[in-house]
Structures are given as C-alpha cells and as structure tokens.
Design an enzyme around this catalytic site. Structure first.
Site, PDB file in Angstrom:
ATOM      1  N   GLU A  47       0.820  -1.212   0.000  1.00  0.00           N
ATOM      2  CA  GLU A  47       0.000   0.000   0.000  1.00  0.00           C
ATOM      3  C   GLU A  47       0.854   1.262   0.000  1.00  0.00           C
ATOM      4  O   GLU A  47       0.471   2.263  -0.606  1.00  0.00           O
ATOM      5  CB  GLU A  47      -0.939  -0.007   1.210  1.00  0.00           C
ATOM      6  CG  GLU A  47      -1.860  -1.229   1.285  1.00  0.00           C
ATOM      7  CD  GLU A  47      -2.927  -1.264   0.185  1.00  0.00           C
ATOM      8  OE1 GLU A  47      -3.012  -0.298  -0.594  1.00  0.00           O
ATOM      9  OE2 GLU A  47      -3.663  -2.266   0.104  1.00  0.00           O
ATOM     10  N   GLU A 102      -5.230   4.597  -0.846  1.00  0.00           N
ATOM     11  CA  GLU A 102      -4.167   3.640  -0.514  1.00  0.00           C
ATOM     12  C   GLU A 102      -3.592   3.932   0.875  1.00  0.00           C
ATOM     13  O   GLU A 102      -3.208   3.004   1.595  1.00  0.00           O
ATOM     14  CB  GLU A 102      -3.046   3.678  -1.553  1.00  0.00           C
ATOM     15  CG  GLU A 102      -3.486   3.380  -2.989  1.00  0.00           C
ATOM     16  CD  GLU A 102      -3.990   1.958  -3.212  1.00  0.00           C
ATOM     17  OE1 GLU A 102      -4.055   1.178  -2.250  1.00  0.00           O
ATOM     18  OE2 GLU A 102      -4.327   1.634  -4.363  1.00  0.00           O
ATOM     19  N   HIS A 123      -5.715   2.306   3.289  1.00  0.00           N
ATOM     20  CA  HIS A 123      -5.431   0.867   3.347  1.00  0.00           C
ATOM     21  C   HIS A 123      -4.152   0.609   4.149  1.00  0.00           C
ATOM     22  O   HIS A 123      -4.076  -0.346   4.925  1.00  0.00           O
ATOM     23  CB  HIS A 123      -5.279   0.302   1.937  1.00  0.00           C
ATOM     24  CG  HIS A 123      -6.530   0.389   1.119  1.00  0.00           C
ATOM     25  ND1 HIS A 123      -6.568   0.079  -0.211  1.00  0.00           N
ATOM     26  CD2 HIS A 123      -7.788   0.749   1.454  1.00  0.00           C
ATOM     27  CE1 HIS A 123      -7.804   0.253  -0.672  1.00  0.00           C
ATOM     28  NE2 HIS A 123      -8.563   0.666   0.332  1.00  0.00           N
ATOM     29  N   GLU A 140      -2.146  -2.900  -9.348  1.00  0.00           N
ATOM     30  CA  GLU A 140      -3.382  -3.291  -8.669  1.00  0.00           C
ATOM     31  C   GLU A 140      -3.595  -4.802  -8.758  1.00  0.00           C
ATOM     32  O   GLU A 140      -4.017  -5.435  -7.773  1.00  0.00           O
ATOM     33  CB  GLU A 140      -4.589  -2.568  -9.269  1.00  0.00           C
ATOM     34  CG  GLU A 140      -4.599  -1.056  -9.039  1.00  0.00           C
ATOM     35  CD  GLU A 140      -4.740  -0.669  -7.570  1.00  0.00           C
ATOM     36  OE1 GLU A 140      -5.234  -1.490  -6.780  1.00  0.00           O
ATOM     37  OE2 GLU A 140      -4.348   0.462  -7.225  1.00  0.00           O
ATOM     38  N   GLU A 158      -8.887  -3.461  -4.606  1.00  0.00           N
ATOM     39  CA  GLU A 158      -7.897  -3.531  -5.686  1.00  0.00           C
ATOM     40  C   GLU A 158      -8.609  -3.768  -7.022  1.00  0.00           C
ATOM     41  O   GLU A 158      -8.212  -3.235  -8.056  1.00  0.00           O
ATOM     42  CB  GLU A 158      -6.882  -4.672  -5.448  1.00  0.00           C
ATOM     43  CG  GLU A 158      -6.215  -4.690  -4.073  1.00  0.00           C
ATOM     44  CD  GLU A 158      -5.338  -3.484  -3.813  1.00  0.00           C
ATOM     45  OE1 GLU A 158      -5.011  -2.763  -4.773  1.00  0.00           O
ATOM     46  OE2 GLU A 158      -4.984  -3.266  -2.641  1.00  0.00           O
ATOM     47  N   HIS A 169     -10.083  -0.472  -8.099  1.00  0.00           N
ATOM     48  CA  HIS A 169      -9.029   0.435  -8.570  1.00  0.00           C
ATOM     49  C   HIS A 169      -8.555   0.028  -9.965  1.00  0.00           C
ATOM     50  O   HIS A 169      -8.335   0.872 -10.832  1.00  0.00           O
ATOM     51  CB  HIS A 169      -7.854   0.429  -7.599  1.00  0.00           C
ATOM     52  CG  HIS A 169      -8.169   1.068  -6.292  1.00  0.00           C
ATOM     53  ND1 HIS A 169      -7.317   1.045  -5.221  1.00  0.00           N
ATOM     54  CD2 HIS A 169      -9.263   1.745  -5.867  1.00  0.00           C
ATOM     55  CE1 HIS A 169      -7.851   1.689  -4.204  1.00  0.00           C
ATOM     56  NE2 HIS A 169      -9.044   2.112  -4.563  1.00  0.00           N
TER      57      HIS A 169
END
Lengths: 189, 74
Positions: free
Chosen positions: A35, A64, A67, A135, A165, A168
């Site tokens: 991350e 991110e 995360h 990703e 992910e 994204h």
C-alpha cells in the site's frame, strides 16, 4: 492538503496474537506491491498525467493511505503483546533485534522499502498500465495472504481490501481508455 | 456474455513428481477484466452495509475469494 478522519476505512478485528501472520502481512505494508508503494506511486504520477485522470490518481492514492493504515493496525494488533520468545518462534527475531515490536517499512523477507519499487515514466500510457499491473499484483498478494491466514475476522478485512484492488484496477482501465480514445468524437455504446 | 471469475486448469502430472499432485489449479479473473467502461446506472446494493461488507457499491464488481468452487483439488 488532506483532512484526516479518525477512523479506519473498514473495521479491523484480530482474533489472537499471531506474529507469524504479521510477518506475512508486512508484505502489504513495505513490499513492492504494498500500500505504501501504491500511494506514493499514484500521488507522484498525478503531476504529469493528463488533466482528465489527475483526480483519479489523487483519489486512489489517498485511499491507498487508508489501506496502509488498516494494514498497520493489523500488524500492530497481531504483534502487540508478543514476547521476544513468540517473535523468535515466528521468525521475527531479526526484526525484534532491530525494532522491538515496532512496525517498519519492509517486506515479509525483511528487505527495506525502496523507491525503486515505484515508477514514473512520464508517459501517460506507460504509467497507467503500470498502475493496472500494480493493482493486479496487490490483488494477488491479498489472495496469497488470505490462503496463508487462518484468522476469519482478519480475512474479512483482507477480502475488503482485495475487492478495493479490483475496483481500482477497473478505474485505471477506464482511465487508460479515456487517454486512448480519440478526442471530440461521439461515443457509441 | 457469460463470465466466470475463476478459471481452472490441469497441469501435467509426472509419475516422478516429488509432491502429491494438485490435479486442478485455478487463477482469478475478476469482473473488471470484462466490464470495459462501467455502464451508467449500474445496479447498486440495496443497503450501505452490504456495500461496505463487499467493498464495492455494485454487485457486478463483487468477486468473492476464495472461490466457491474451491481453489484447487487433489
């Protein structure tokens, strides 16, 4: 600038002290596809990417960090009250010798985070494709950690992160298409 | 278009393989590989709680892991 909301994006529950699992999870903290790499990659690329997708890189880069904070919480909880003996048994004696139970930006093999993990080529197509690949690699890493983990409550949070992910990747794929499509032409669906 | 989010394959098994063979292996092919641009007005989850639990607002993007049909078979 950023505003900070003092809560996690998704709750993190850890059932038991498990430094071995923390050792695997640290891959998503300071690893190549982790991350930290993701956040810094996107927030750095956004300066030189075409206007249309700057906002996307800004938003995903910011998420991110949310995360990263979740991973940090997991690692912290998994090792919080681990004794030196437990750390040793989990293969974390070398970590303990340097850091006690503190977190550090390295991967599960103990290699410190390095800026060589991230790229900024300045070419929008190259950069966005790099982001899509990043990703998918992060998604795969979450899969392998879920396969290794036997903590159902922790896995719940990891499944959330894996799904993010996927989203994204979807957004970066759309961004690539926006950059590829001919301008000012009508879109037919 | 019908899409599956897990693909299975059967690697060659040698009589001299040292480990007990895994007959069926799998890899993930999640929904974003098939979607293209997200269509307008894509159906959302009924409740915010479901959406949070799944990590996405749209069921079409939800990809459970590990897969229901299993990851690998011996």
């Amino acid at each position: 600038m950023w505003y900070y909301e003092k809560k996690l994006q998704y709750p993190v529950r850890v059932r038991e002290c498990n430094p071995r699992l923390a050792k695997y999870l640290i891959e998503q903290y300071g690893g190549a596809d982790g991350e930290l790499s993701a956040a810094l990659r996107y927030l750095n690329q956004r300066y030189t990417i075409p206007n249309k997708v700057v906002g996307l890189l800004n938003d995903i880069g910011t998420e991110e960090f949310a995360h990263l904070e979740m991973i940090a919480t997991m690692v912290y909880k998994l090792t919080k009250d681990a004794t030196p003996e437990q750390m040793k048994a989990a293969g974390l004696a070398t970590h303990y010798a340097n850091h006690d139970n503190a977190l550090f930006y390295h991967n599960s093999a103990g290699n410190p985070w390095t800026a060589t993990y991230i790229a900024s080529k300045g070419d929008p197509i190259a950069d966005i494709y790099e982001d899509i690949a990043a990703e998918e690699k992060a998604r795969a890493t979450y899969q392998w950690i879920i396969n290794l983990s036997d903590d159902p409550e922790l896995n719940d949070s990891l499944k959330f992160l894996r799904e993010r992910e996927i989203i994204h990747s979807q957004r970066f794929r759309e961004a690539a298409q926006i950059l590829i499509d001919e301008k000012d032409q009508k879109q037919f669906f | 278009m019908h899409q599956t989010n897990t693909k299975y394959f059967y690697p060659y098994i040698s009589p001299f393989d040292p480990c007990p063979p895994i007959v069926r292996k799998s890899y993930s092919t999640p929904p974003q590989l098939y979607m293209g641009f997200q269509p307008p007005n894509l159906a959302q989850f009924q409740t915010a709680k479901e959406a949070l639990y799944c990590g996405t607002l749209w069921p079409a993007f939800h990809d459970p892991y590990p897969p229901k049909e299993g990851r690998e078979d011996n």
